[in-house]
Design an enzyme around this catalytic site. Structure first.
Site, PDB file in Angstrom:
ATOM      1  N   ASP A 129      -5.635  -9.497   6.974  1.00 28.50           N
ATOM      2  CA  ASP A 129      -6.482  -8.747   6.058  1.00 28.50           C
ATOM      3  C   ASP A 129      -7.672  -9.630   5.651  1.00 28.50           C
ATOM      4  O   ASP A 129      -7.572 -10.860   5.702  1.00 28.50           O
ATOM      5  CB  ASP A 129      -5.642  -8.367   4.818  1.00 28.50           C
ATOM      6  CG  ASP A 129      -6.232  -7.174   4.082  1.00 28.50           C
ATOM      7  OD1 ASP A 129      -7.235  -6.605   4.556  1.00 28.50           O
ATOM      8  OD2 ASP A 129      -5.685  -6.806   3.027  1.00 28.50           O
ATOM      9  N   LYS A 132      -6.641   0.793   6.051  1.00 25.56           N
ATOM     10  CA  LYS A 132      -6.623  -0.221   7.108  1.00 25.56           C
ATOM     11  C   LYS A 132      -5.236  -0.855   7.261  1.00 25.56           C
ATOM     12  O   LYS A 132      -4.718  -0.973   8.374  1.00 25.56           O
ATOM     13  CB  LYS A 132      -7.680  -1.301   6.820  1.00 25.56           C
ATOM     14  CG  LYS A 132      -9.089  -0.727   6.755  1.00 25.56           C
ATOM     15  CD  LYS A 132     -10.141  -1.763   6.431  1.00 25.56           C
ATOM     16  CE  LYS A 132     -10.089  -2.320   5.029  1.00 25.56           C
ATOM     17  NZ  LYS A 132     -10.339  -1.307   3.969  1.00 25.56           N
ATOM     18  N   THR A 133      -4.648  -1.230   6.124  1.00 25.61           N
ATOM     19  CA  THR A 133      -3.316  -1.853   6.167  1.00 25.61           C
ATOM     20  C   THR A 133      -2.285  -0.858   6.685  1.00 25.61           C
ATOM     21  O   THR A 133      -1.393  -1.214   7.473  1.00 25.61           O
ATOM     22  CB  THR A 133      -2.914  -2.308   4.741  1.00 25.61           C
ATOM     23  OG1 THR A 133      -3.976  -3.093   4.215  1.00 25.61           O
ATOM     24  CG2 THR A 133      -1.628  -3.088   4.738  1.00 25.61           C
ATOM     25  N   THR A 184     -13.578  -5.505   4.806  1.00 24.93           N
ATOM     26  CA  THR A 184     -14.408  -4.609   4.007  1.00 24.93           C
ATOM     27  C   THR A 184     -15.877  -4.941   4.253  1.00 24.93           C
ATOM     28  O   THR A 184     -16.752  -4.259   3.749  1.00 24.93           O
ATOM     29  CB  THR A 184     -14.105  -4.830   2.513  1.00 24.93           C
ATOM     30  OG1 THR A 184     -14.055  -6.239   2.282  1.00 24.93           O
ATOM     31  CG2 THR A 184     -12.788  -4.199   2.117  1.00 24.93           C
ATOM     32  N   ARG A 197      -6.376   5.597  -1.760  1.00 22.91           N
ATOM     33  CA  ARG A 197      -5.679   4.770  -2.758  1.00 22.91           C
ATOM     34  C   ARG A 197      -6.006   5.252  -4.167  1.00 22.91           C
ATOM     35  O   ARG A 197      -5.128   5.315  -5.032  1.00 22.91           O
ATOM     36  CB  ARG A 197      -6.036   3.284  -2.611  1.00 22.91           C
ATOM     37  CG  ARG A 197      -5.376   2.445  -3.712  1.00 22.91           C
ATOM     38  CD  ARG A 197      -5.664   0.969  -3.628  1.00 22.91           C
ATOM     39  NE  ARG A 197      -5.116   0.370  -2.438  1.00 22.91           N
ATOM     40  CZ  ARG A 197      -5.775  -0.467  -1.659  1.00 22.91           C
ATOM     41  NH1 ARG A 197      -7.011  -0.797  -1.949  1.00 22.91           N
ATOM     42  NH2 ARG A 197      -5.201  -0.975  -0.596  1.00 22.91           N
TER      43      ARG A 197
HETATM   44  P1  ADP Z   1      -6.777  -0.622   2.852  1.00 20.19           P
HETATM   45  O1  ADP Z   1      -5.932  -1.571   3.653  1.00 20.19           O
HETATM   46  O2  ADP Z   1      -7.908  -0.036   3.653  1.00 20.19           O
HETATM   47  O3  ADP Z   1      -7.261  -1.227   1.560  1.00 20.19           O
HETATM   48  P2  ADP Z   1      -4.291   0.886   2.534  1.00 20.19           P
HETATM   49  O4  ADP Z   1      -3.878   1.021   3.956  1.00 20.19           O
HETATM   50  O5  ADP Z   1      -3.605  -0.172   1.724  1.00 20.19           O
HETATM   51  O6  ADP Z   1      -5.886   0.655   2.443  1.00 20.19           O
HETATM   52  O7  ADP Z   1      -4.153   2.327   1.850  1.00 20.19           O
HETATM   53  C1  ADP Z   1      -4.129   2.512   0.459  1.00 20.19           C
HETATM   54  C2  ADP Z   1      -3.150   3.596   0.069  1.00 20.19           C
HETATM   55  O8  ADP Z   1      -3.687   4.851   0.484  1.00 20.19           O
HETATM   56  C3  ADP Z   1      -1.785   3.474   0.719  1.00 20.19           C
HETATM   57  O9  ADP Z   1      -0.818   3.560  -0.300  1.00 20.19           O
HETATM   58  C4  ADP Z   1      -1.643   4.640   1.662  1.00 20.19           C
HETATM   59  O10 ADP Z   1      -0.433   5.272   1.421  1.00 20.19           O
HETATM   60  C5  ADP Z   1      -2.758   5.585   1.269  1.00 20.19           C
HETATM   61  N1  ADP Z   1      -3.479   6.073   2.458  1.00 20.19           N
HETATM   62  C6  ADP Z   1      -4.554   5.493   3.036  1.00 20.19           C
HETATM   63  N2  ADP Z   1      -5.002   6.232   4.049  1.00 20.19           N
HETATM   64  C7  ADP Z   1      -4.200   7.301   4.138  1.00 20.19           C
HETATM   65  C8  ADP Z   1      -4.176   8.450   4.996  1.00 20.19           C
HETATM   66  N3  ADP Z   1      -5.112   8.634   5.944  1.00 20.19           N
HETATM   67  N4  ADP Z   1      -3.214   9.352   4.827  1.00 20.19           N
HETATM   68  C9  ADP Z   1      -2.310   9.191   3.838  1.00 20.19           C
HETATM   69  N5  ADP Z   1      -2.282   8.152   2.977  1.00 20.19           N
HETATM   70  C10 ADP Z   1      -3.220   7.210   3.116  1.00 20.19           C
END
Ligand code: ADP
Length: 335
Positions: free
Chosen positions: A108, A63-64, A157, A216
């Protein structure tokens, strides 16, 4: 000037290098990506600001990363914060007034925004204004501040906890799903390249299968395996080595960690499979309800190891089988 969201304690420089820069590099989530791509291209074509976007889904799915990609694709600046960090409506109002045309404000954990802050957001998102009440007693007056058009990107989430008025103000409501092992393996190959690691195909798939369907987690496992490889001077990482490392890390063949297994075993051993209430479980394993609900349940539900009913959580036959235990029909949810 806008308070930047402090980086997660677990986030390292590696995480930052690992984030894909654009939609093209973002692996998986095909339907979501296509909807986003159309909206981004249309907005760019019309010279408009992108509509507000809500991303929902379990932690670590991207998401981030997508919020940053939106800002980059739109050629605008990203300002990040998280709802628990915004306690006063005045702070949120200040953030909003500092935004330039087209800027992306990423919030977030938006389901944790308090009521007064939420009320600042409604007119801001809908009409580009904020109504502030200034002064006290007889001197109280209300002022309307016009904002520059901006895009709010919210991540949650727990989309079920978002109030309807807030949810309805997002033009794009996008849900992230768990990743297939193939998609995770593609992500891992890129990560291995960034980290200058040599991994064979079977090793990559082995990690992908045990990574809780979550990028992640896949990247985290790979970094830990790199630690073992460094210490043990392994230059080419193979499946056997991966299996051995994961075992040492307490990750089993389904990707369950020690706490997942502890939760399941408590439900089986103490409660005959359930139902067990969330509060009871969290007290027993000494973790916050939120940790259980956000970090453990979605994955175990997805694997079909637990089921939710109005009475609480129950383990399924698959969970019994995972531990090599016999399943009795009295543990059946519908008996
Ligand atoms: P969330 O905000 O949903 O908790 P993040 O955006 O922080 O998740 O992603 C977590 C990690 O996973 C990041 O370091 C990112 O590099 C990796 N990541 C997430 N989705 C992908 C994707 N579709 N392709 C490549 N890397 C991803």
């Amino acid at each position: 000037m806008i308070p930047e969201r402090s980086l997660r304690m677990t986030e390292t420089t590696d995480d930052l290098n690992l984030r894909p820069d654009n939609l093209e590099q973002f692996i998986g989530q095909t339907v979501l990506k296509e909807r986003l791509r159309v909206s981004v291209e249309a907005a760019l074509h019309r010279g408009d600001v992108l509509d507000h976007v809500l991303f929902s889904g379990p932690p670590g799915l991207g998401k981030t990363t997508l919020a940053a990609i939106i800002a980059r694709e739109m050629g605008s600046s990203l300002h990040s914060t998280s709802a628990p960090a915004i306690t006063r409506p005045g702070d949120l109002a200040r953030m909003l007034t500092l935004l330039e045309k087209g800027d992306v404000l990423f919030i977030d954990e938006i389901h944790r925004l308090n009521r007064q802050c939420e009320e600042i957001l409604y007119p801001a998102m809908e009409d580009g204004v904020i109504d502030l009440v200034l002064g006290e007693g007889v001197a109280v007056r209300s002022v309307k501040i016009h904002l520059k058009p901006f895009t709010l990107v919210g991540a949650t989430t727990r989309s079920g906890m978002l109030s309807a008025p807030l949810k309805n103000r997002f033009g794009l409501d996008l849900k992230l799903d768990f990743y297939s092992a193939d998609d995770l393996s593609t992500i891992l190959k890129r990560t291995a390249e960034v980290l200058s690691l040599r991994l064979d195909g079977d090793a990559t798939m082995e990690i992908a299968h045990r990574a809780r369907m979550t990028p992640r987690e896949a990247n985290r496992l790979l970094r830990r395996i790199r630690d073992y490889a460094t210490v043990e001077k392994v230059s080419l990482i193979q499946a056997d080595f991966v299996r051995d490392c994961l075992e040492r890390m307490g990750i089993d063949e389904k990707g369950l960690n020690e706490l997942d297994r502890k939760i399941l075993r408590l439900m089986i051993d103490r409660y005959g499979g359930g139902p067990v209430g969330l509060k009871t479980l969290s007290a027993l394993v000494d973790e916050e309800d939120r940790t259980l609900e956000e970090d453990h349940e979605p994955f175990m539900l997805r694997l079909g190891l637990i089921e939710k009913s109005p009475q609480g959580r129950r383990v399924t036959q698959a969970a019994y089988e995972h531990f090599g235990l016999e399943y009795s029909s009295s543990s059946d949810l519908f008996s």
